[in-house]
Design a protein around this motif. Structure first.
Motif, PDB file in Angstrom:
ATOM      1  N   TRP A  50      40.180  50.970  43.257  1.00 34.73           N
ATOM      2  CA  TRP A  50      41.682  50.155  43.355  1.00 34.73           C
ATOM      3  C   TRP A  50      41.144  48.790  43.640  1.00 34.73           C
ATOM      4  CZ3 TRP A  50      46.061  51.022  41.727  1.00 34.73           C
ATOM      5  CH2 TRP A  50      47.301  49.882  41.957  1.00 34.73           C
ATOM      6  N   ASN A  51      40.247  48.510  44.600  1.00 38.74           N
ATOM      7  CA  ASN A  51      39.867  47.196  44.857  1.00 38.74           C
ATOM      8  C   ASN A  51      39.002  46.766  43.907  1.00 38.74           C
ATOM      9  OD1 ASN A  51      41.287  47.509  47.674  1.00 38.74           O
ATOM     10  ND2 ASN A  51      39.404  48.106  48.443  1.00 38.74           N
ATOM     11  N   ARG A  52      38.050  47.351  43.335  1.00 40.28           N
ATOM     12  CA  ARG A  52      37.281  46.857  42.129  1.00 40.28           C
ATOM     13  C   ARG A  52      38.096  46.517  41.081  1.00 40.28           C
ATOM     14  NH1 ARG A  52      32.751  50.566  39.323  1.00 40.28           N
ATOM     15  NH2 ARG A  52      32.117  48.923  37.789  1.00 40.28           N
ATOM     16  N   LEU A  53      38.895  47.184  40.501  1.00 42.35           N
ATOM     17  CA  LEU A  53      39.757  46.997  39.542  1.00 42.35           C
ATOM     18  C   LEU A  53      40.765  45.858  39.798  1.00 42.35           C
ATOM     19  CD1 LEU A  53      40.526  50.526  37.805  1.00 42.35           C
ATOM     20  CD2 LEU A  53      38.861  48.995  37.250  1.00 42.35           C
ATOM     21  N   SER A  54      41.458  45.717  40.931  1.00 44.16           N
ATOM     22  CA  SER A  54      42.063  44.847  41.192  1.00 44.16           C
ATOM     23  C   SER A  54      41.531  43.426  41.063  1.00 44.16           C
ATOM     24  CB  SER A  54      42.778  44.958  42.626  1.00 44.16           C
ATOM     25  OG  SER A  54      43.583  46.226  42.634  1.00 44.16           O
ATOM     26  N   ALA A  55      40.162  43.394  41.474  1.00 42.97           N
ATOM     27  CA  ALA A  55      39.439  42.220  41.675  1.00 42.97           C
ATOM     28  C   ALA A  55      38.921  41.520  39.997  1.00 42.97           C
ATOM     29  CB  ALA A  55      38.090  42.518  42.044  1.00 42.97           C
ATOM     30  N   VAL A  56      38.989  42.572  39.465  1.00 44.12           N
ATOM     31  CA  VAL A  56      38.498  42.249  37.753  1.00 44.12           C
ATOM     32  C   VAL A  56      40.050  41.669  37.046  1.00 44.12           C
ATOM     33  CG1 VAL A  56      38.421  43.451  35.525  1.00 44.12           C
ATOM     34  CG2 VAL A  56      36.976  44.097  37.421  1.00 44.12           C
ATOM     35  N   ARG A  57      41.125  42.485  37.509  1.00 44.20           N
ATOM     36  CA  ARG A  57      42.432  42.012  37.087  1.00 44.20           C
ATOM     37  C   ARG A  57      42.726  40.608  37.449  1.00 44.20           C
ATOM     38  NH1 ARG A  57      47.119  45.170  38.866  1.00 44.20           N
ATOM     39  NH2 ARG A  57      46.754  44.052  40.879  1.00 44.20           N
ATOM     40  N   ASP A  58      42.384  40.305  38.698  1.00 50.78           N
ATOM     41  CA  ASP A  58      42.847  39.123  39.373  1.00 50.78           C
ATOM     42  C   ASP A  58      41.728  37.798  38.809  1.00 50.78           C
ATOM     43  OD1 ASP A  58      44.933  40.119  40.637  1.00 50.78           O
ATOM     44  OD2 ASP A  58      44.079  40.518  42.254  1.00 50.78           O
ATOM     45  N   SER A  59      40.686  38.290  38.313  1.00 48.04           N
ATOM     46  CA  SER A  59      39.652  37.245  37.720  1.00 48.04           C
ATOM     47  C   SER A  59      40.209  36.311  36.685  1.00 48.04           C
ATOM     48  CB  SER A  59      38.502  38.106  37.349  1.00 48.04           C
ATOM     49  OG  SER A  59      38.255  38.404  36.122  1.00 48.04           O
ATOM     50  N   SER A  60      39.715  35.310  36.635  1.00 48.48           N
ATOM     51  CA  SER A  60      39.981  34.320  35.547  1.00 48.48           C
ATOM     52  C   SER A  60      39.494  34.790  34.273  1.00 48.48           C
ATOM     53  CB  SER A  60      39.316  32.819  35.806  1.00 48.48           C
ATOM     54  OG  SER A  60      37.984  32.903  35.772  1.00 48.48           O
ATOM     55  N   VAL A  61      38.608  35.755  34.077  1.00 46.48           N
ATOM     56  CA  VAL A  61      38.325  36.052  32.728  1.00 46.48           C
ATOM     57  C   VAL A  61      38.963  37.116  32.181  1.00 46.48           C
ATOM     58  CG1 VAL A  61      35.892  35.061  32.923  1.00 46.48           C
ATOM     59  CG2 VAL A  61      36.326  37.407  33.622  1.00 46.48           C
ATOM     60  N   TYR A  62      40.091  37.762  33.219  1.00 54.73           N
ATOM     61  CA  TYR A  62      40.492  38.998  32.778  1.00 54.73           C
ATOM     62  C   TYR A  62      41.536  38.984  31.501  1.00 54.73           C
ATOM     63  CZ  TYR A  62      43.835  42.864  32.727  1.00 54.73           C
ATOM     64  OH  TYR A  62      44.508  44.100  32.539  1.00 54.73           O
ATOM     65  N   THR A  63      41.493  40.084  30.538  1.00 44.95           N
ATOM     66  CA  THR A  63      42.380  40.068  29.428  1.00 44.95           C
ATOM     67  C   THR A  63      42.983  41.624  29.544  1.00 44.95           C
ATOM     68  OG1 THR A  63      40.947  40.840  27.971  1.00 44.95           O
ATOM     69  CG2 THR A  63      41.118  38.358  28.212  1.00 44.95           C
ATOM     70  N   ASP A  64      43.971  41.774  28.805  1.00 44.94           N
ATOM     71  CA  ASP A  64      44.331  43.023  28.809  1.00 44.94           C
ATOM     72  C   ASP A  64      43.661  44.101  28.088  1.00 44.94           C
ATOM     73  OD1 ASP A  64      45.471  42.190  26.467  1.00 44.94           O
ATOM     74  OD2 ASP A  64      47.401  42.542  26.971  1.00 44.94           O
ATOM     75  N   ARG A  65      42.715  43.424  27.103  1.00 43.40           N
ATOM     76  CA  ARG A  65      41.663  44.350  26.478  1.00 43.40           C
ATOM     77  C   ARG A  65      40.491  44.928  27.156  1.00 43.40           C
ATOM     78  NH1 ARG A  65      41.553  42.040  20.424  1.00 43.40           N
ATOM     79  NH2 ARG A  65      43.732  42.807  20.024  1.00 43.40           N
ATOM     80  N   ILE A  66      40.252  44.443  28.358  1.00 44.02           N
ATOM     81  CA  ILE A  66      38.983  44.667  29.166  1.00 44.02           C
ATOM     82  C   ILE A  66      39.283  46.337  29.423  1.00 44.02           C
ATOM     83  CG2 ILE A  66      37.769  44.586  31.243  1.00 44.02           C
ATOM     84  CD1 ILE A  66      38.396  41.512  31.325  1.00 44.02           C
ATOM     85  N   ARG A  67      38.125  47.042  29.307  1.00 39.47           N
ATOM     86  CA  ARG A  67      38.009  48.531  29.317  1.00 39.47           C
ATOM     87  C   ARG A  67      36.994  48.797  30.509  1.00 39.47           C
ATOM     88  NH1 ARG A  67      41.184  50.649  25.376  1.00 39.47           N
ATOM     89  NH2 ARG A  67      41.322  49.455  23.728  1.00 39.47           N
ATOM     90  N   LEU A  68      37.283  50.147  30.922  1.00 38.19           N
ATOM     91  CA  LEU A  68      36.319  50.391  32.051  1.00 38.19           C
ATOM     92  C   LEU A  68      35.021  50.179  31.872  1.00 38.19           C
ATOM     93  CD1 LEU A  68      38.235  53.249  33.446  1.00 38.19           C
ATOM     94  CD2 LEU A  68      38.398  51.161  34.186  1.00 38.19           C
ATOM     95  N   ARG A  69      34.607  50.518  30.370  1.00 35.61           N
ATOM     96  CA  ARG A  69      33.214  50.425  29.954  1.00 35.61           C
ATOM     97  C   ARG A  69      32.746  48.891  30.019  1.00 35.61           C
ATOM     98  NH1 ARG A  69      35.337  51.932  24.842  1.00 35.61           N
ATOM     99  NH2 ARG A  69      35.647  50.108  23.803  1.00 35.61           N
ATOM    100  N   ASP A  70      33.514  48.111  30.121  1.00 35.42           N
ATOM    101  CA  ASP A  70      33.287  46.720  30.073  1.00 35.42           C
ATOM    102  C   ASP A  70      32.603  46.315  31.432  1.00 35.42           C
ATOM    103  OD1 ASP A  70      33.772  46.569  27.270  1.00 35.42           O
ATOM    104  OD2 ASP A  70      35.734  46.019  27.690  1.00 35.42           O
ATOM    105  N   ILE A  71      33.145  47.045  32.352  1.00 35.23           N
ATOM    106  CA  ILE A  71      32.714  46.576  33.897  1.00 35.23           C
ATOM    107  C   ILE A  71      31.396  47.133  34.264  1.00 35.23           C
ATOM    108  CG2 ILE A  71      33.842  46.515  36.159  1.00 35.23           C
ATOM    109  CD1 ILE A  71      36.586  47.133  34.801  1.00 35.23           C
TER     110      ILE A  71
END
Length: 99
Positions: A50-71
């Motif tokens: 949860w913490n890892r995905l929340s950090a990605v979602r809150d980052s300045s480069v986040y878009t709703d198209r980012i998939r788990l394989r992109d992380i």
């Protein structure tokens, strides 16, 4: 297998093409703090929290198209199959998006 490994090995299994937003919804619905990520061959490729995905979602480069394989953070990969055992690790720093 150490007691901590048992906790890491259990939990919902999801495909790597799931979006970050959907993964967060799955975690909320399942009331878990991590997901086991599998590729199209059923091999576990990562563990996301949860913490890892929340950090990605809150980052300045986040878009709703980012998939788990992109992380990628260099941790969590495994040669095991989803649901089969093996070890996994999670690092909270050094998050990167793979392009």
């Amino acid at each position: 297998m150490a007691p901590d490994d048992t906790l890491v090995e259990s939990g919902p299994q999801v495909w790597a093409d799931m979006t970050v937003e959907v993964a967060l919804c799955v975690m909320a619905g399942a009331r878990v703090d991590h997901l086991l990520v599998c590729n199209e061959d059923g091999k576990r490729t990562d563990l996301v929290t949860w913490n890892r995905l929340s950090a990605v979602r809150d980052s300045s480069v986040y878009t709703d198209r980012i998939r788990l394989r992109d992380i990628s953070d260099g941790g969590g990969g495994s040669n095991g199959s989803c649901g089969s055992g093996g070890s996994s690790s999670e690092q909270s720093e050094g998050l990167a998006l793979v392009h």
